[in-house]
Design an enzyme around this catalytic site. Structure first.
Site, PDB file in Angstrom:
ATOM      1  N   LYS A 112       7.796   2.783 -10.418  1.00 22.35           N
ATOM      2  CA  LYS A 112       7.370   2.603  -9.021  1.00 22.35           C
ATOM      3  C   LYS A 112       6.895   3.945  -8.468  1.00 22.35           C
ATOM      4  CE  LYS A 112       7.680   2.186  -4.414  1.00 22.35           C
ATOM      5  NZ  LYS A 112       7.574   3.262  -3.424  1.00 22.35           N
ATOM      6  N   GLU A 142       3.225   5.467   2.641  1.00 22.46           N
ATOM      7  CA  GLU A 142       4.566   6.065   2.485  1.00 22.46           C
ATOM      8  C   GLU A 142       4.505   7.588   2.663  1.00 22.46           C
ATOM      9  OE1 GLU A 142       6.720   4.658  -0.997  1.00 22.46           O
ATOM     10  OE2 GLU A 142       7.911   6.486  -1.037  1.00 22.46           O
ATOM     11  N   HIS A 183      12.235  13.842   1.871  1.00 25.82           N
ATOM     12  CA  HIS A 183      11.752  12.657   2.577  1.00 25.82           C
ATOM     13  C   HIS A 183      12.017  12.782   4.062  1.00 25.82           C
ATOM     14  CE1 HIS A 183      11.429   9.257  -0.623  1.00 25.82           C
ATOM     15  NE2 HIS A 183      10.509  10.177  -0.719  1.00 25.82           N
ATOM     16  N   ASP A 216      -9.272  -2.381  -7.532  1.00 26.13           N
ATOM     17  CA  ASP A 216      -8.357  -3.517  -7.450  1.00 26.13           C
ATOM     18  C   ASP A 216      -6.958  -3.052  -7.874  1.00 26.13           C
ATOM     19  OD1 ASP A 216      -6.883  -5.796  -7.965  1.00 26.13           O
ATOM     20  OD2 ASP A 216      -8.529  -6.881  -8.918  1.00 26.13           O
TER      21      ASP A 216
END
Ligand code: MEV
Length: 747
Positions: free
Chosen positions: A583, A400, A697, A599
């Site tokens: 998130k 991202e 962004h 992991d």
């Protein structure tokens, strides 16, 4: 002319002999591996300690016909700080030693020559005493000589700390002003000499008994050492009553009380009145238990990663690492590799591990089944991170755009407040064994009792599965039995996994113990597997940021603080928002976990289960307005990560990523991941609470599109600019605009 070689000196902690050492008794002092580093001679200002050290060394050099010392070095003492606060590890003595060492080294003297070391000690001691107004000098001896020392009246002799003794330090919260306490105690000595002498006699006897116990070869001497520590604390209490100096604060008392309950000896290290407590135990596991209990019950933190008997004054091959690689983003990939190699002292050739094809198909073939290829993702480095006073470059693997830039930018703001302060639970994970009732099995209460009565034997059985883990200081620590229903129990074996993530270790233990548990209870053993709710192995990170560091175009710092605090409250009140908030945190956390071959599904499962542990899904990080209007942030999350096993060693890029980050333990890797999570959250909330997330962004997205459209060199910035101005940030538009730019260029 080449820059003078950096020289460093360690901090110190007193193990015994405080106050009595000022009356000629012997103290035991150990060098602690946080270092003051004197480097490049372009310091713009100098402290009184540096000035005193330079004036003493100038006299020394002149007397030997050497030129005067060069300009003053810069001294990095960031490792001595917890955020804005200096911890009582003797930074000023380390500075005096480092400055003296720096100029001796510059003049060509060998710092390892015992005679030069003795001279360095005398010089640093006089300079320190002059600048600080006295003191025993034990701290300077530790800073110059290193190791663990018996110290009497200016004379130091090295001793070995016995292998049966384990030591830890706990932050008792408040800075101590040693000179103030010493003055109060001196006044009390003049006013009530008999009582004072009595207190000092106890402290002196405590020191003698402690030293006698240290000389014993066997751990049987621990009881004598603990008794000496108790006598020392009695002596301190007597001094406190006499002088009115608050040597044993309520927090120190509480730490001593919890330590005592676990059979651990603990005492203030240094003058008392807050700051540091030193704890002694016959096993490292006992100290982990104390740390765990202090954090869970009282929010008091042990200082992890402090090792004792550190090396004394020494030349360093390089200046301290700096994570402020300004302009890294402007370089091309080869330039960035060179900059990171230079900053980390890794050979540039090692970065070939990141070339396409470096992770060979044959290696992939051995990792999973039915392999048909590999999937490459971008690996980047986040800059500006400072964690517990150390600069770190953070490897991040993520698809991202803007995650790496945002984390680096937020880390720069946090740096303005002293950097991230990180700590961690011990690396304890949980192996679960499910037990289901059978008609002929014991009643549930009986079954629970039967298991708990066997705890020591069950722990021994668990340890028998992993002798190498036990040899590395890990192993089974606790057993818990959790009734889940009238016919179902979950048995938890809490295992210290040290530097392993631990999944395999835990699963083996669960499978080994299951038949024994079934036999003890008459119940049937069901599942035998680790729990990914690794809530005994959390990383904890906090930070403070001055409002002015948060200001942005058209937004005052105080407004940004308010906006972020309100955004945090939104996440606390609403699980829909908390999910997005978390998130954003995992954007940073997962990128570190993936880059280092760990992991990330385990990390995700643990983080979200922990977020919901209270019965309601909550934010993992929260923000509040603190003293002086500063923004204060805190994060805690399970950190089931390892430095050994799995892809950490198989994947060449993961291996290199770990070397770039350079964690000394799995605990430090977890702390770094949590710090990046907190930074990512800060960046997201700051953008959301001000101009919105899209603007930033979009400019990064435009850059990705520009490169994707085939722009190169100067074309990229121009195309980004035109794409943003066009308000149509799409691939087709990028292609069209690039054609336009090229057509203009060919005119
Ligand atoms: C996007 O990847 C992450 C954010 O949605 C996080 C947040 O809303 O806090 C921006």
């Amino acid at each position: 002319m080449s820059a003078p070689q950096p020289v460093s000196a360690p901090g110190k902690a007193l193990l015994i002999g405080e106050y009595a050492v000022l009356e000629g008794a012997t103290a035991v002092v150990t060098a602690v591996d946080v270092r003051a580093i004197a480097h490049t001679s372009d310091a713009v200002s100098t402290s009184p300690v540096t000035r005193a050290a330079r004036s003493h060394i100038a006299g020394y050099l002149a007397a030997r016909g050497h030129a005067s010392p060069g300009s003053a070095p810069l001294i990095d003492t960031s490792a001595f700080t917890i955020g804005p606060r200096k911890i009582g590890l003797g930074s000023s003595a380390a500075v005096a030693a480092a400055v003296v060492g720096f100029h001796l080294q510059e003049a060509g003297f060998d710092l390892h020559d015992p005679e030069i070391r003795a001279d360095a000690l005398a010089l640093a001691r006089s300079a320190h005493a002059e600048a600080q107004g006295g003191g025993s000098g034990a701290d300077v001896a530790a800073a110059v000589l290193g190791g663990t020392l018996c110290y009497t009246d200016g004379r130091a002799s090295a001793i070995d700390s016995p292998t049966w003794l384990h030591t830890a330090f706990i932050d008792a919260g408040a800075p101590a002003v040693t000179s103030h306490f010493v003055a109060l105690v001196r006044a009390a000595a003049a006013a009530a000499p008999a009582a004072y002498n009595d207190a000092i006699a106890r402290l002196r006897a405590a020191s003698q008994r402690f030293i006698a116990a240290l000389a014993e070869p066997s751990g049987a001497a621990f009881a004598a050492l603990a008794a000496a520590v108790t006598l020392h604390n009695d002596g301190l209490r007597a001094l406190q009553a006499l002088s009115g100096a608050p040597l044993l604060t309520p927090t120190i008392d509480l730490i001593l009380h919890e330590a005592h309950a676990l059979g651990i000896a603990a005492k203030p290290s240094g003058a008392g009145g807050g700051d540091l407590v030193v704890a002694f135990a016959p096993a490292g596991a006992d100290l982990d238990r104390l740390a765990d209990r202090l954090r869970r019950r009282h929010g008091v933190e042990a200082l992890n990663g402090l090792s004792i008997a550190a090396a004394g004054l020494r030349a360093e091959s390089r200046p301290p690492r700096c994570s402020r690689l300004a302009g890294l983003f402007r370089l091309d990939i080869a330039g960035r590799r060179a900059a990171v190699a230079e900053a980390t002292a890794l050979p540039l050739a090692d970065f070939n591990a990141l070339d396409p094809g470096a992770f060979a198909l044959e290696q992939a073939e051995h990792m999973i089944e039915n392999v048909i290829g590999t999937l490459a993702l971008p690996l980047a480095v986040a800059t500006n991170f400072r964690i517990n006073g150390l600069d770190l470059l953070i490897p991040m693997c993520v698809e991202e755009a803007s995650v790496v830039a945002a984390a680096s930018n937020a880390a720069k703001m946090v740096r303005a407040g002293g950097g991230f302060i990180a700590s961690a639970d011990p690396p304890w994970m949980i192996a679960q064994i499910q037990l289901c009732r059978r008609a002929e099995g014991r009643p549930i209460d009986d079954a629970v009792r039967a298991i708990l009565a066997e705890e020591p034997a069950l722990r021994r059985l668990a340890d028998s599965a992993h002798p190498r883990l036990v040899a590395r200081g890990g192993g089974a620590r606790e057993l818990e039995v959790r009734p889940l229903a009238a016919d179902m129990l979950a048995v938890h074996v809490v295992v210290d996994c040290r530097d392993a993530m631990g999944a395999n270790l835990l699963n083996t233990i669960a499978e080994l113990l299951a038949p024994r548990l079934a036999a003890l209870t008459g119940w049937t053993a069901g599942l035998r597997i680790l729990s990914n709710l690794a809530d005994r192995r959390r990383a904890h990170v906090r930070c403070r940021i001055p409002p002015e560091a948060l200001a942005s175009d058209g937004w005052r710092g105080a407004e940004v603080v308010d906006g972020i605090v309100s955004a945090s409250r939104f996440a606390e009140l609403d699980p829909y928002r908390a999910a997005t908030h978390n998130k954003g945190i995992m954007n940073g956390v997962d990128a570190v976990i993936l880059a280092t071959g760990n992991d990330w599904r385990a990390m995700e499962a643990g983080a979200h289960a922990y977020a919901a542990e209270s019965g309601r899904y909550r934010p993992l990080a929260t923000w509040s307005r603190g003293e002086g209007g500063w923004l204060e942030g805190v994060i805690a999350l399970p950190a089931a990560v390892g430095l050994v096993g799995g892809a950490t060693h198989v994947h060449p890029a993961a291996r290199l990523a770990l070397q770039i980050l350079g964690p000394r333990s799995a605990v430090e890797l977890g702390q770094a991941a949590a710090a990046v999570g907190l930074a990512s959250n800060l960046a997201a909330l700051r953008a959301l609470a001000t101009e919105g997330i899209q603007r930033g962004h979009m400019s990064l997205h435009a850059r990705t599109l520009a490169v994707g459209a085939g722009a190169s060199g100067d074309e990229i910035d121009l195309l980004v600019h035109r794409l943003i101005a066009s308000h149509e940030i799409k691939h087709e538009r990028a292609l069209a605009l690039l054609q336009e730019i090229r057509a203009e260029a060919s005119l």
